[in-house]
Motif scaffolding. Sequence first.
Motif, short mmCIF file in Angstrom:
data_model
loop_
_atom_site.label_atom_id
_atom_site.label_comp_id
_atom_site.label_asym_id
_atom_site.label_seq_id
_atom_site.Cartn_x
_atom_site.Cartn_y
_atom_site.Cartn_z
N ALA B 164 10.60 -8.28 -19.56
CA ALA B 164 9.22 -8.67 -19.26
C ALA B 164 8.25 -8.04 -20.25
CB ALA B 164 8.86 -8.26 -17.83
N GLU B 165 8.49 -6.77 -20.57
CA GLU B 165 7.62 -6.10 -21.56
C GLU B 165 7.76 -6.73 -22.94
OE1 GLU B 165 8.80 -2.03 -21.13
OE2 GLU B 165 8.10 -2.03 -19.05
N SER B 166 8.99 -7.10 -23.25
CA SER B 166 9.22 -7.75 -24.55
C SER B 166 8.52 -9.12 -24.60
CB SER B 166 10.74 -7.89 -24.76
OG SER B 166 11.06 -8.00 -26.13
N GLU B 167 8.58 -9.86 -23.51
CA GLU B 167 7.87 -11.14 -23.42
C GLU B 167 6.37 -10.93 -23.66
OE1 GLU B 167 9.06 -14.17 -22.89
OE2 GLU B 167 11.08 -13.83 -22.15
N GLU B 168 5.85 -9.88 -23.02
CA GLU B 168 4.42 -9.60 -23.12
C GLU B 168 4.07 -9.21 -24.56
OE1 GLU B 168 2.78 -7.88 -19.75
OE2 GLU B 168 0.81 -8.44 -20.54
N ALA B 169 4.94 -8.43 -25.18
CA ALA B 169 4.66 -7.97 -26.54
C ALA B 169 4.70 -9.11 -27.54
CB ALA B 169 5.67 -6.88 -26.93
N TYR B 170 5.48 -10.14 -27.25
CA TYR B 170 5.61 -11.26 -28.18
C TYR B 170 5.04 -12.55 -27.56
CZ TYR B 170 8.44 -8.14 -30.96
OH TYR B 170 8.85 -7.09 -31.73
N GLY B 171 4.00 -12.40 -26.78
CA GLY B 171 3.53 -13.52 -25.97
C GLY B 171 2.32 -14.28 -26.51
N ASP B 172 2.03 -14.15 -27.81
CA ASP B 172 0.77 -14.74 -28.30
C ASP B 172 0.76 -16.27 -28.21
OD1 ASP B 172 -0.60 -12.41 -28.83
OD2 ASP B 172 0.36 -12.16 -30.78
N ARG B 173 1.91 -16.90 -28.43
CA ARG B 173 1.94 -18.35 -28.33
C ARG B 173 1.64 -18.80 -26.90
NH1 ARG B 173 4.22 -22.18 -32.13
NH2 ARG B 173 3.90 -24.24 -31.23
N ASN B 174 2.22 -18.10 -25.93
CA ASN B 174 1.92 -18.43 -24.54
C ASN B 174 0.47 -18.11 -24.19
OD1 ASN B 174 4.40 -19.52 -23.66
ND2 ASN B 174 5.30 -17.47 -23.58
N ARG B 175 -0.09 -17.04 -24.78
CA ARG B 175 -1.51 -16.77 -24.57
C ARG B 175 -2.36 -17.93 -25.09
NH1 ARG B 175 0.37 -11.67 -26.12
NH2 ARG B 175 0.41 -10.34 -24.27
N ALA B 176 -2.00 -18.45 -26.25
CA ALA B 176 -2.75 -19.58 -26.81
C ALA B 176 -2.69 -20.77 -25.85
CB ALA B 176 -2.18 -19.97 -28.17
N LEU B 177 -1.51 -21.08 -25.34
CA LEU B 177 -1.37 -22.19 -24.38
C LEU B 177 -2.25 -21.94 -23.15
CD1 LEU B 177 2.51 -22.63 -24.50
CD2 LEU B 177 0.86 -24.27 -25.39
N ALA B 178 -2.21 -20.71 -22.64
CA ALA B 178 -2.93 -20.40 -21.41
C ALA B 178 -4.44 -20.48 -21.61
CB ALA B 178 -2.52 -19.00 -20.91
N TYR B 179 -4.95 -19.89 -22.68
CA TYR B 179 -6.39 -19.95 -22.91
C TYR B 179 -6.84 -21.39 -23.19
CZ TYR B 179 -7.23 -14.94 -22.77
OH TYR B 179 -7.37 -13.65 -22.35
N PHE B 180 -5.99 -22.14 -23.84
CA PHE B 180 -6.32 -23.54 -24.10
C PHE B 180 -6.49 -24.29 -22.78
CE2 PHE B 180 -5.66 -27.84 -25.75
CZ PHE B 180 -6.43 -27.78 -26.90
N MET B 181 -5.55 -24.12 -21.88
CA MET B 181 -5.66 -24.78 -20.56
C MET B 181 -6.84 -24.23 -19.78
SD MET B 181 -1.70 -25.33 -19.39
CE MET B 181 -1.19 -23.61 -19.55
N LYS B 182 -7.06 -22.92 -19.89
CA LYS B 182 -8.19 -22.30 -19.19
C LYS B 182 -9.51 -22.94 -19.66
CE LYS B 182 -10.00 -19.03 -16.53
NZ LYS B 182 -9.73 -18.96 -15.09
N SER B 183 -9.60 -23.24 -20.97
CA SER B 183 -10.85 -23.81 -21.49
C SER B 183 -11.12 -25.19 -20.91
CB SER B 183 -10.81 -23.86 -23.02
OG SER B 183 -10.00 -24.92 -23.48
#
Lengths: 314, 314, 314, 314
Positions: B164-183
């Motif tokens: 889980a920590e590794s996912e979080e550390a390498y999670g920028d692509r998922n962050r992009a998807l999430a913020y895009f949907m959030k917008s």
Amino acid sequence: MRIDHYDDFDWQGLLDSIGADIAPLLTHGEVANYIPALAAVDPESFAMAFVNLRGETFTTGRASTPFSIQSISKVFALILALELEGEALWDRVGREPSGTAFNSIVQLEEDHGVPRNPLINAGAIVVTDSIVGHCGESTAIARLLAFIRKAANSLGPRIDMKVAESEEAYGDRNRALAYFMKSFGILKEDVPIALKAYFQQCAIAMSTVDLARAGLFLANGGTDPATGLELTTKTRTDRLNAIMMMCGHYDMSGDFAFSVGLPGKSGVGGGILAIIPQVGSVAVWSPRLNQAGNSLAGTQALQWFSERSQVTLF
Amino acid sequence: MRIDHYDDFDWQGLLDSIGADIAPLLTHGEVANYIPALAAVDPESFAMAFVNLRGETFTTGRASTPFSIQSISKVFALILALELEGEALWDRVGREPSGTAFNSIVQLEEDHGVPRNPLINAGAIVVTDSIVGHCGESTAIARLLAFIRKAANSLGPRIDMKVAESEEAYGDRNRALAYFMKSFGILKEDVPIALKAYFQQCAIAMSTVDLARAGLFLANGGTDPATGLELTTKTRTDRLNAIMMMCGHYDMSGDFAFSVGLPGKSGVGGGILAIIPQVGSVAVWSPRLNQAGNSLAGTQALQWFSERSQVTLF
Amino acid sequence: MRIDHYDDFDWQGLLDSIGADIAPLLTHGEVANYIPALAAVDPESFAMAFVNLRGETFTTGRASTPFSIQSISKVFALILALELEGEALWDRVGREPSGTAFNSIVQLEEDHGVPRNPLINAGAIVVTDSIVGHCGESTAIARLLAFIRKAANSLGPRIDMKVAESEEAYGDRNRALAYFMKSFGILKEDVPIALKAYFQQCAIAMSTVDLARAGLFLANGGTDPATGLELTTKTRTDRLNAIMMMCGHYDMSGDFAFSVGLPGKSGVGGGILAIIPQVGSVAVWSPRLNQAGNSLAGTQALQWFSERSQVTLF
Amino acid sequence: MRIDHYDDFDWQGLLDSIGADIAPLLTHGEVANYIPALAAVDPESFAMAFVNLRGETFTTGRASTPFSIQSISKVFALILALELEGEALWDRVGREPSGTAFNSIVQLEEDHGVPRNPLINAGAIVVTDSIVGHCGESTAIARLLAFIRKAANSLGPRIDMKVAESEEAYGDRNRALAYFMKSFGILKEDVPIALKAYFQQCAIAMSTVDLARAGLFLANGGTDPATGLELTTKTRTDRLNAIMMMCGHYDMSGDFAFSVGLPGKSGVGGGILAIIPQVGSVAVWSPRLNQAGNSLAGTQALQWFSERSQVTLF
């Protein structure tokens, strides 16, 4: 589903109930108008036919009236092309859902001219190109028609030349797809020759009951249960059903799988063919379409068919 | 398939034959390396487990070794979210194949932030967002884990916090998807909170045998045949299986349907779960992946499983 | 144009005529409402200012009223980043027109996270990331503001913190762009730090007359003709003007080149800066926007400015 | 640039220096091979010609050798079509950079068959369609050729029928574009007729010196400075130069503007025409192309031309 549940199922009662319930929906949706010949049909027509593995036939509505099966012919053409060309056909057409509309050209550019699957227009043109290549220009469509008549065990299926001419007259989008694929070497025959055959293939007309009968071998591992004729192998049948499930309804294939749960293929003439492996084959026809270009009443009728008989694959 | 054929089927013999035949394939493909924690696994591991409706379990290989199920968790999360939110969930996630890679953002822009289906990353983040919204930040993942343990009838499944920590550390692509949907207002919770839960969900670890057992209710209309617990309804089960069939393998879903013919879901940890309605549930694990990110040996093992037992749906 | 034609040109008469003719247009178009702070402005404001190489200033309308220059700041940030990082900056941002909207993420996926040019949002975030990298988080924006004040020879330009906070509150789309680029390694700084600076950069406020004055060095090969300060080189000035010409108006850059024929940059605050090499710098402000997000009256005012003075480059 | 600087400029010295420096580059890049007729040229040919407003001509290399100007003909066709059809032409072709390759069909689908600009293939086919519509099938290309000969004040320009036949033989991609636009009603003439004219237009051959001379009116507001003939209006000239600047080099237009800073148009035959408003017209020819399909040595020669004479617009 448990197949043995269906030995004594009241199919006629099911079809009668659907025929009664569908009436209010027959005024919704729009008849396809991209070619004038299709727009001439009675928009509130409805028919449904089911044929089981014993060869028993059940119908409701105008099940003997011929209609233009349009893209449903892509299924039969695919089987024939696989019989003629074998698995090498997959070198020039994929088997993935496209995620885009039936006549989209965007995906072709991304994939260097290889269509995503054989049930969108571009892929079906490749399939027809293969049949023309193996049978020759003059007999390709005759061969396909013969195949469909054999599957339907009926001389009813025919080419509606008026529709074929209308397809040809309004065929520029398909010409664009074909020349695009030709520029990548994916099509092998001359474009006008391949398209002439394709336009005739789209113009195949048959009744709902003949259509259901023509799909029966796909519910029985490739062999017509009545005549014993092996039209294709068990493996190919399984795979065809898989492709119909994944790609049979353009960009609403997921929705059809979700709500009906059967392999199927729709056409803009308002027909849909669906397969219930080891049980039977069901066809429906109603010309008014929903926004994705699938028969509005037909889709609902199949959803009721699936729900009320519990024949979903899942 | 005829379900009654399988009453006396030699499942153990089938698994043994697959276990023997698969060995040469275990050195092909590449272990996922997008997060360091996944790369630490023994790359040539192999396990397969089948559980039938009687609750009989058959295994081959390292079936008791836990591995990171990664995206397979999306299936269980979807069921839980539907139980919590109901059909309204479909307002913010579609059910069509995407035709693009698992982490593509292109489709999101076309569709105003609504992911094409719940089994690609963007859609799964919406599903997790729904669970967090209904259960609260602190208990969402505990609730999901409890659901999976109930389905598996085992306390084995757990969160691998290192992953889980590794996912979080390498999670920028998922962050992009999430913020895009959030917008677009598709995500309702705060992005970091929804993602924290999502990263833990991706990090669920369990053994192959537990995974097969956890899928059993999906082969039995939503009810665990051993415990009698109804985990979801028959309708939802059918639909989930349809979604797995259409979208379970990213842009190789069509290929999986074509060659295996079963609803399934893969994860980059090398696991695949497949459902055989009314027969059983099968899981496989082998860490090396093919080019589409699905277990290479696992996909082959399932193809043999399907061919040799003839359990394809079609 | 022949530059010597403009020695005795009646610039004030030109601006007066534009100010008179523009009135009926000031009620057309819509004020940007994507952040609340921008929507608070008087929608029918209009101002225009021209400064020539002799340093003479001509104005019409509310030329001393500060407004939010928004994306126009991207031009000054680009010059500063090039001064700090040199041509290596072009390794992580292109210089081609994007052919898509200002906040599109589609192109980023095709190009592996490298934005098409520095005047769309994604590219400008890379530019800001570079400034933060060279100046540090705490002084980056102070440095940019100092640069703009030096170019404008005025202490008027400032950060409107209310707008900056509003940008931050509604910044999810930019967060998506930033994390997407971060996942490809194109951004070097922490995303929240780079974005905090970017949101402040977007919130720079200044008057129309200060904006025109701030662009003057770009009409004079990089050197302020009044102060003699060299703000950048001749080569960089030429190239910046080229980039403004190609990419300054999102997906209406071609239209601006066609109708105005000058390098320029617009902002959603309703401002536009345009450069007439070797002649002067012109700025316009009017908050209502056309469909592409450029000032409606401002674009028309610049078209009249160009037509009536014949200053088009072509 | 200050135009009066160029009254006594040593243009011949400039061209000589470029001719000397370019030699090592003539072995780099690849000759276009998409049609066999183009591949037959001497790959290391080089020529450059400059004509100023006084009508003085300066050359280096094989400036009298005819070559296939290919897409450069799009510029002359556009002027002629605007003279024939007027501004209504812009209803069916845009003026924005496409951001995609010269023969991309993706953008056409997004924009309902309207090409992004008249200098990519699809847009140029619309332009030719307009000329055919106004002049008739039999005289359209004769009319275009007459226009070019008038502009060049030379009978040298001609149609290379061998190249035209080769274009036709390898024209499937252009056929796809044309039928696609036809399906949206954007093309008005029959596709084979419009394309026959288009293929001949692409096959226009002329020498470098004739090409530079043919562009001279574009440097002089639409009027040939030597003959006094008004070939088009000042406004149209300005706009044409703007379009060349924005779209003249496919998806490297930004790079050309950045490094050369002049309106220009390239062709896959290795030619480039660039315009220096109020100064003159420059043409270059060298068959080997860079990755974007523009002359490799020709682009470098123009960059040196611009740098060493400081004629950039910006």
